[in-house]
Design an enzyme around this catalytic site. Structure first.
Site, mmCIF file in Angstrom:
data_model
loop_
_atom_site.group_PDB
_atom_site.id
_atom_site.type_symbol
_atom_site.label_atom_id
_atom_site.label_comp_id
_atom_site.label_asym_id
_atom_site.label_seq_id
_atom_site.Cartn_x
_atom_site.Cartn_y
_atom_site.Cartn_z
ATOM 1 N N HIS A 97 0.831 -1.204 0.000
ATOM 2 C CA HIS A 97 0.000 0.000 0.000
ATOM 3 C C HIS A 97 0.867 1.256 0.000
ATOM 4 O O HIS A 97 2.028 1.234 0.423
ATOM 5 C CB HIS A 97 -0.941 0.018 1.210
ATOM 6 N N ASP A 99 0.543 5.089 1.608
ATOM 7 C CA ASP A 99 -0.231 5.648 2.713
ATOM 8 C C ASP A 99 -1.227 6.707 2.253
ATOM 9 O O ASP A 99 -0.915 7.564 1.416
ATOM 10 C CB ASP A 99 0.695 6.265 3.766
ATOM 11 N N HIS A 253 4.654 0.110 0.382
ATOM 12 C CA HIS A 253 5.345 -0.703 1.365
ATOM 13 C C HIS A 253 4.430 -1.779 1.933
ATOM 14 O O HIS A 253 3.217 -1.751 1.751
ATOM 15 C CB HIS A 253 5.945 0.161 2.487
ATOM 16 N N ARG A 268 4.553 6.604 13.891
ATOM 17 C CA ARG A 268 4.678 7.177 12.535
ATOM 18 C C ARG A 268 4.202 8.624 12.518
ATOM 19 O O ARG A 268 3.126 8.938 13.050
ATOM 20 C CB ARG A 268 3.857 6.361 11.528
#
Length: 277
Positions: A97, A99, A253, A268
């Site tokens: 995917h 983000d 990723h 994150r």
């Protein structure tokens, strides 16, 4: 200390040393990191024990920060979300995917910090959309350039997994209302380098708009498989206090979910970007 850049693979990835990102980096360091990001697409920093405030400050040197609508965050630093397998279902990360492509302006990039790791497992892979696009045949590149695809938040955040309590359901419904399905180019042009990259991902892309349902399904299946071939990707084996910084505009990723029932905790900070073109 001088900043050292060590490339890790031909397609993408470099390890950065000679900088302490817990401190307020200089303008020269910031520019050198940005140039390394443009060239290598994902950067890795070893032994960087940063707290959430320091992580947010470092990420904010590269743009405004996003507050995720679903994942929990650090209360004192809401720009830093928490990926804790003891608290949240993070299986949506165990798929290739890019983000928050369900936003009109998806993330420029993200800074991920390893807080607690299993004894083994829990690696993360990144793949280069630039390398994948450039490896396609010229006729296919020409056909794809100009098509658009739909991206839908609910594909990675389905109601049955993220609406299990009244509070979660209210948050999920509000996120769905605020983030209806939208379209982005199938091939994105990097706003700084001008290089073209595939910009579809299994996590959020549901169909190619200009094609029939059958054609869209077949082509997306091909592109999802092609974009994540080993020669376009890199695998990072985390150590505690590692930090990764990736260019979300041209990469995707995959967080390998192979460590259950052990716990994995990551923080994150997500940097907002601009509208893909």
């Amino acid at each position: 200390m001088s900043l050292t850049i060590t490339p890790l693979s031909p397609a993408l990835g470099a390890q950065i040393s000679g900088v302490d990102i817990s401190r307020d980096i200089t303008a020269e360091q910031r520019d050198a990191i940005e140039q390394a990001l443009l060239q290598h697409q994902v950067l890795f920093f070893r032994d960087q024990p940063i707290n959430p405030e320091q992580q947010a400050r470092f990420a904010a040197r590269f743009g405004d920060l996003h507050i995720h609508p679903i994942y929990p965050n650090v209360p004192e630093t809401p720009q830093v979300l928490i990926l804790d397998t003891a608290v949240t279902d993070v299986r949506d990360n165990a798929v290739w995917h890019t983000d928050v492509t369900f936003l009109p302006t998806p993330a420029l990039g993200a800074v991920l910090s390893a807080k607690q790791l299993p004894a083994y497992g829990g690696d993360t892979l990144w793949a280069s959309g630039i390398a994948a696009f450039e490896a396609l045949s010229a006729p296919l590149r020409e056909m794809l350039d100009g098509l658009t695809a739909t991206h839908d938040f609910t594909k990675s955040f389905p109601l049955e997994r993220f609406g299990t309590t009244a509070e979660d359901l209210a948050r999920w419904e509000a996120t769905r209302r605020n983030n209806p399905p939208l379209s982005h180019p199938v091939v994105r042009t990097h706003p700084v380098s001008g290089r073209k990259a595939l910009f579809v991902n299994e996590g959020f892309t549901t169909r190619i708009n200009e094609l029939s349902e059958l054609e869209s399904e077949a082509l997306l299946k091909l592109l999802f498989a092609h974009a994540t071939r080993p020669e376009f990707s890199i695998r990072w084996r985390w150590q505690e206090h590692d930090v990764a910084f990736w260019d979300n505009r041209v990469t995707q990723h995959f967080a390998v979910d192979d460590y259950r029932p052990n716990r994995r905790v990551m923080h994150r900070a997500t940097i907002l970007g601009d509208a893909p073109f």
